[in-house]
Design a protein around this motif. Structure first.
Motif, PDB file in Angstrom:
ATOM      1  N   GLN A  93       0.828  -1.210   0.000  1.00  0.00           N
ATOM      2  CA  GLN A  93       0.000   0.000   0.000  1.00  0.00           C
ATOM      3  C   GLN A  93       0.862   1.261   0.000  1.00  0.00           C
ATOM      4  O   GLN A  93       0.541   2.254  -0.664  1.00  0.00           O
ATOM      5  CB  GLN A  93      -0.942  -0.003   1.220  1.00  0.00           C
ATOM      6  N   ILE A  94       1.960   1.214   0.737  1.00  0.00           N
ATOM      7  CA  ILE A  94       2.883   2.367   0.731  1.00  0.00           C
ATOM      8  C   ILE A  94       3.404   2.610  -0.677  1.00  0.00           C
ATOM      9  O   ILE A  94       3.448   3.744  -1.171  1.00  0.00           O
ATOM     10  CB  ILE A  94       4.050   2.115   1.717  1.00  0.00           C
ATOM     11  N   ALA A  95       3.792   1.521  -1.364  1.00  0.00           N
ATOM     12  CA  ALA A  95       4.326   1.648  -2.719  1.00  0.00           C
ATOM     13  C   ALA A  95       3.293   2.208  -3.685  1.00  0.00           C
ATOM     14  O   ALA A  95       3.624   2.989  -4.588  1.00  0.00           O
ATOM     15  CB  ALA A  95       4.819   0.288  -3.201  1.00  0.00           C
ATOM     16  N   LEU A  96       2.026   1.807  -3.508  1.00  0.00           N
ATOM     17  CA  LEU A  96       0.975   2.238  -4.443  1.00  0.00           C
ATOM     18  C   LEU A  96       0.474   3.654  -4.173  1.00  0.00           C
ATOM     19  O   LEU A  96       0.066   4.370  -5.094  1.00  0.00           O
ATOM     20  CB  LEU A  96      -0.204   1.258  -4.392  1.00  0.00           C
ATOM     21  N   LYS A  97       0.507   4.081  -2.906  1.00  0.00           N
ATOM     22  CA  LYS A  97      -0.158   5.336  -2.541  1.00  0.00           C
ATOM     23  C   LYS A  97       0.788   6.515  -2.324  1.00  0.00           C
ATOM     24  O   LYS A  97       0.342   7.667  -2.383  1.00  0.00           O
ATOM     25  CB  LYS A  97      -0.997   5.115  -1.281  1.00  0.00           C
ATOM     26  N   ARG A  98       2.078   6.230  -2.064  1.00  0.00           N
ATOM     27  CA  ARG A  98       2.976   7.359  -1.837  1.00  0.00           C
ATOM     28  C   ARG A  98       3.262   8.063  -3.157  1.00  0.00           C
ATOM     29  O   ARG A  98       3.735   7.448  -4.116  1.00  0.00           O
ATOM     30  CB  ARG A  98       4.304   6.872  -1.235  1.00  0.00           C
ATOM     31  N   ARG A  99       2.981   9.337  -3.247  1.00  0.00           N
ATOM     32  CA  ARG A  99       3.259  10.116  -4.463  1.00  0.00           C
ATOM     33  C   ARG A  99       4.344  11.167  -4.230  1.00  0.00           C
ATOM     34  O   ARG A  99       4.704  11.908  -5.129  1.00  0.00           O
ATOM     35  CB  ARG A  99       1.973  10.841  -4.930  1.00  0.00           C
ATOM     36  N   ASP A 100       4.839  11.203  -2.989  1.00  0.00           N
ATOM     37  CA  ASP A 100       5.789  12.259  -2.618  1.00  0.00           C
ATOM     38  C   ASP A 100       7.234  11.771  -2.585  1.00  0.00           C
ATOM     39  O   ASP A 100       8.134  12.509  -2.194  1.00  0.00           O
ATOM     40  CB  ASP A 100       5.428  12.797  -1.227  1.00  0.00           C
ATOM     41  N   LEU A 101       7.471  10.526  -2.998  1.00  0.00           N
ATOM     42  CA  LEU A 101       8.809   9.963  -2.833  1.00  0.00           C
ATOM     43  C   LEU A 101       9.769  10.466  -3.904  1.00  0.00           C
ATOM     44  O   LEU A 101       9.422  10.505  -5.086  1.00  0.00           O
ATOM     45  CB  LEU A 101       8.756   8.434  -2.900  1.00  0.00           C
ATOM     46  N   PRO A 102      11.005  10.808  -3.518  1.00  0.00           N
ATOM     47  CA  PRO A 102      12.049  11.097  -4.518  1.00  0.00           C
ATOM     48  C   PRO A 102      12.488   9.801  -5.182  1.00  0.00           C
ATOM     49  O   PRO A 102      12.065   8.708  -4.800  1.00  0.00           O
ATOM     50  CB  PRO A 102      13.168  11.716  -3.685  1.00  0.00           C
ATOM     51  N   GLU A 103      13.377   9.915  -6.167  1.00  0.00           N
ATOM     52  CA  GLU A 103      13.758   8.741  -6.938  1.00  0.00           C
ATOM     53  C   GLU A 103      14.412   7.666  -6.082  1.00  0.00           C
ATOM     54  O   GLU A 103      14.149   6.474  -6.263  1.00  0.00           O
ATOM     55  CB  GLU A 103      14.722   9.147  -8.071  1.00  0.00           C
ATOM     56  N   ASP A 104      15.289   8.057  -5.128  1.00  0.00           N
ATOM     57  CA  ASP A 104      15.940   7.018  -4.333  1.00  0.00           C
ATOM     58  C   ASP A 104      14.955   6.331  -3.404  1.00  0.00           C
ATOM     59  O   ASP A 104      15.094   5.136  -3.100  1.00  0.00           O
ATOM     60  CB  ASP A 104      17.127   7.592  -3.550  1.00  0.00           C
ATOM     61  N   GLY A 105      13.907   7.045  -2.966  1.00  0.00           N
ATOM     62  CA  GLY A 105      12.874   6.416  -2.151  1.00  0.00           C
ATOM     63  C   GLY A 105      12.070   5.405  -2.945  1.00  0.00           C
ATOM     64  O   GLY A 105      11.766   4.304  -2.465  1.00  0.00           O
ATOM     65  N   LYS A 106      11.699   5.768  -4.177  1.00  0.00           N
ATOM     66  CA  LYS A 106      10.989   4.820  -5.038  1.00  0.00           C
ATOM     67  C   LYS A 106      11.843   3.586  -5.309  1.00  0.00           C
ATOM     68  O   LYS A 106      11.358   2.449  -5.288  1.00  0.00           O
ATOM     69  CB  LYS A 106      10.633   5.492  -6.368  1.00  0.00           C
ATOM     70  N   ALA A 107      13.131   3.827  -5.574  1.00  0.00           N
ATOM     71  CA  ALA A 107      14.032   2.713  -5.870  1.00  0.00           C
ATOM     72  C   ALA A 107      14.141   1.770  -4.677  1.00  0.00           C
ATOM     73  O   ALA A 107      14.148   0.541  -4.839  1.00  0.00           O
ATOM     74  CB  ALA A 107      15.406   3.247  -6.239  1.00  0.00           C
ATOM     75  N   ALA A 108      14.221   2.333  -3.466  1.00  0.00           N
ATOM     76  CA  ALA A 108      14.329   1.501  -2.274  1.00  0.00           C
ATOM     77  C   ALA A 108      13.091   0.627  -2.104  1.00  0.00           C
ATOM     78  O   ALA A 108      13.186  -0.560  -1.755  1.00  0.00           O
ATOM     79  CB  ALA A 108      14.539   2.379  -1.042  1.00  0.00           C
TER      80      ALA A 108
END
Length: 506
Positions: A86-101
């Motif tokens: 759910q965090i992966a699907l709903k977070r829209r504020d993550l920078p690129e390294d956060g998405k990658a993690a």
């Protein structure tokens, strides 16, 4: 009215959980400390899982997301996996390294992030590794080392997920990263690296596999051959492996008073091109740091050598002697989780030489047996040694030394201060100090210094065995203690001149 049988006194426990989670923000936290934290959080169960998930919902840093996601695996229930999705699907504020993690963490837990409902969610992080990794690779040599530094600190499941994705990175530098992985101590990572190389449609990958079959661990040769066959089916031929070129130069420093020393070795890797590796090692902690370069001309090598010589008095020695000292460092490194990134990256420059971990013990065969030193002879050689630049690093350092230096500077009861100094800091290390003297004598010999000097240093080392004098009265140990306090005093005050009380003649 129902009687309360148990008073809720969990406030302190909740505070302790938050403190544990807060410590993850320390960039210096080790994998061992992470595992200890995970065990403690697991014991707390749901009371620890909920605040950990809250931190994941709030966190933007890729590094911390990786740490938090790693700790989730310590909890027995897998209800947290739904939360991670759910965090992966709903977070829209993550920078690129956060998405990658998040991508790497989910893949490590067996989630296919390239199918619905994830498809498109990670399109911003590239193919299909993170922009953070691609950005590092675009930086060339420094970027690869930086990426490997981060990679080595990841949990194993995350490392394996990264390795599986490297063949899709469409970057030739991926081959170099996978080659470095082949020298890791973790067998699962080596197997993962060999498999990934077999999926990289690049002649460089075939070259790495062919070289591994000559210098790698025989336990993995079957898998290396399988990967080579896979590449041959893709039309990539196995190249012939050229004979390794000779080493160019070797340098070493004497061990200092705390057991640290530096090594430098260079080797020809092509016409007019040198690879170089500078290392810092410790007599019992092993290989602690490394810096290297891949293709230097001789002018560039001299510039590197001069740069390292600013901080170290490097003495030129046979490169194969440096190899022996490196094998000794690797022997003492076996308790480390991993070695410096630059060492893995430059490991190929040791092709054709034995580099398995092995203790090194200097031998002085051919030198006449040394008779015991008199006290006066001991004092004479001590004066000579501590005036010799070769022994400039012979002093002990640390906060305890500074405390003794303050007491000694006060000028009262100096003999008692010396006795306490030796009892607390020298006596527990006496055998190591003897070893350091023998290793210093060994380097003196290899540098071509006068044979009588070598013999006297060996005799001084042997005088520490079954020494009848209290340690604070032995001329060398006494001088070592005073020299250490003088240097500590200068470091604290910035004075240029030593003005501690004079050494009493004994």
């Amino acid at each position: 009215m129902r009687q309360v049988s148990k008073i809720d006194n969990s406030l302190m426990e909740r505070r302790g959980i938050l403190e544990l989670i807060g410590k993850l923000k320390d960039s210096g936290i080790s994998l061992h400390e992470m595992e200890q934290t995970g065990q403690k959080l697991r014991q707390a169960g749901r009371r620890a899982l909920d605040p950990l998930l809250r931190e994941l919902w709030r966190e933007r840093s890729g590094e911390l997301i990786t740490k938090y996601a790693y700790l989730l695996d310590f909890f027995e229930t897998e209800s947290w996996l739904d939360q991670l999705i759910q965090i992966a699907l709903k977070r829209r504020d993550l920078p690129e390294d956060g998405k990658a993690a998040l991508l790497i963490a989910l893949e490590g837990y067996g989630i296919d992030v390239h199918s619905p409902p994830f498809k498109g969610e990670f399109s911003g992080i590239g193919n299909p590794l993170s922009q953070a990794m691609h950005g590092a690779l675009r930086l060339g040599e420094d970027g690869i080392v930086s990426f490997l530094d981060d990679f080595l600190s990841y949990p194993q499941d995350v490392q394996l997920a990264v390795i599986r994705k490297l063949p899709d990175a469409a970057d030739p530098q991926a081959v170099r990263i996978l080659e470095a992985v082949l020298w890791h101590e973790d067998a699962e990572l080596v197997r993962g690296g060999l498999d990934a190389l077999g999926r990289l449609r690049d002649p460089l990958a075939a070259g790495v596999l062919a070289r591994f079959l000559q210098d790698g661990d025989p336990r993995f040769f079957t898998q290396a051959l399988r990967s080579l066959r896979r590449l041959s089916f893709l039309g990539i031929e196995t190249p012939s492996v050229a004979a390794p070129l000779p080493f160019h130069a070797g340098y070493a420093t004497p061990p200092d008073g705390d057991g640290y020393r530096s090594l430098l070795i260079s080797r020809w890797v092509g016409e007019g091109k040198l690879a170089v590796l500078y290392m810092q090692v410790h007599e019992r902690r092993g290989l602690l740091a490394a810096w290297g370069a891949g293709e230097l001309d001789e002018e560039g090598f001299q510039a590197e050598l001069e740069g390292f010589s600013v901080q170290d008095d490097l003495y030129r020695v046979d490169p194969l002697f440096v190899v022996e000292l490196l094998r000794d460092a690797l022997f003492w490194s076996q308790e480390l989780c991993y070695l410096p990134a630059d060492f893995y990256l430059r490991r190929g420059m040791f092709a054709g030489v034995e580099l398995s971990p092995a203790e090194y013990h200097p031998s002085f065969e051919g030198y006449p047996a040394q008779r015991g030193l008199s006290y006066a002879e001991g004092e004479d050689i001590c004066r000579e040694l501590f005036a010799d630049p070769f022994f400039a690093g012979w002093f002990l350092a640390g906060e305890k030394v500074q405390g003794f230096a303050g007491d000694y500077r006060a000028g009262e009861g100096n003999e008692a201060v010396l006795e306490r100094f030796c009892a607390e800091l020298i006596t527990p290390e006496i055998e190591l100090i003897r070893e350091r003297l023998l290793k210093s004598a060994d380097l003196l010999r290899r540098c071509g210094r006068d044979g009588s000097m070598v013999g006297r240093v060996v005799a001084l080392a042997e005088s520490l065995k079954e020494n009848p004098l209290p340690h604070h009265q032995h001329p060398f140990l006494r001088r070592l203690a005073i020299e250490s306090m003088e240097i500590a005093h200068d470091a604290m005050t910035g004075y240029e001149q030593h003005d501690l009380p004079a050494v009493e003649k004994r």
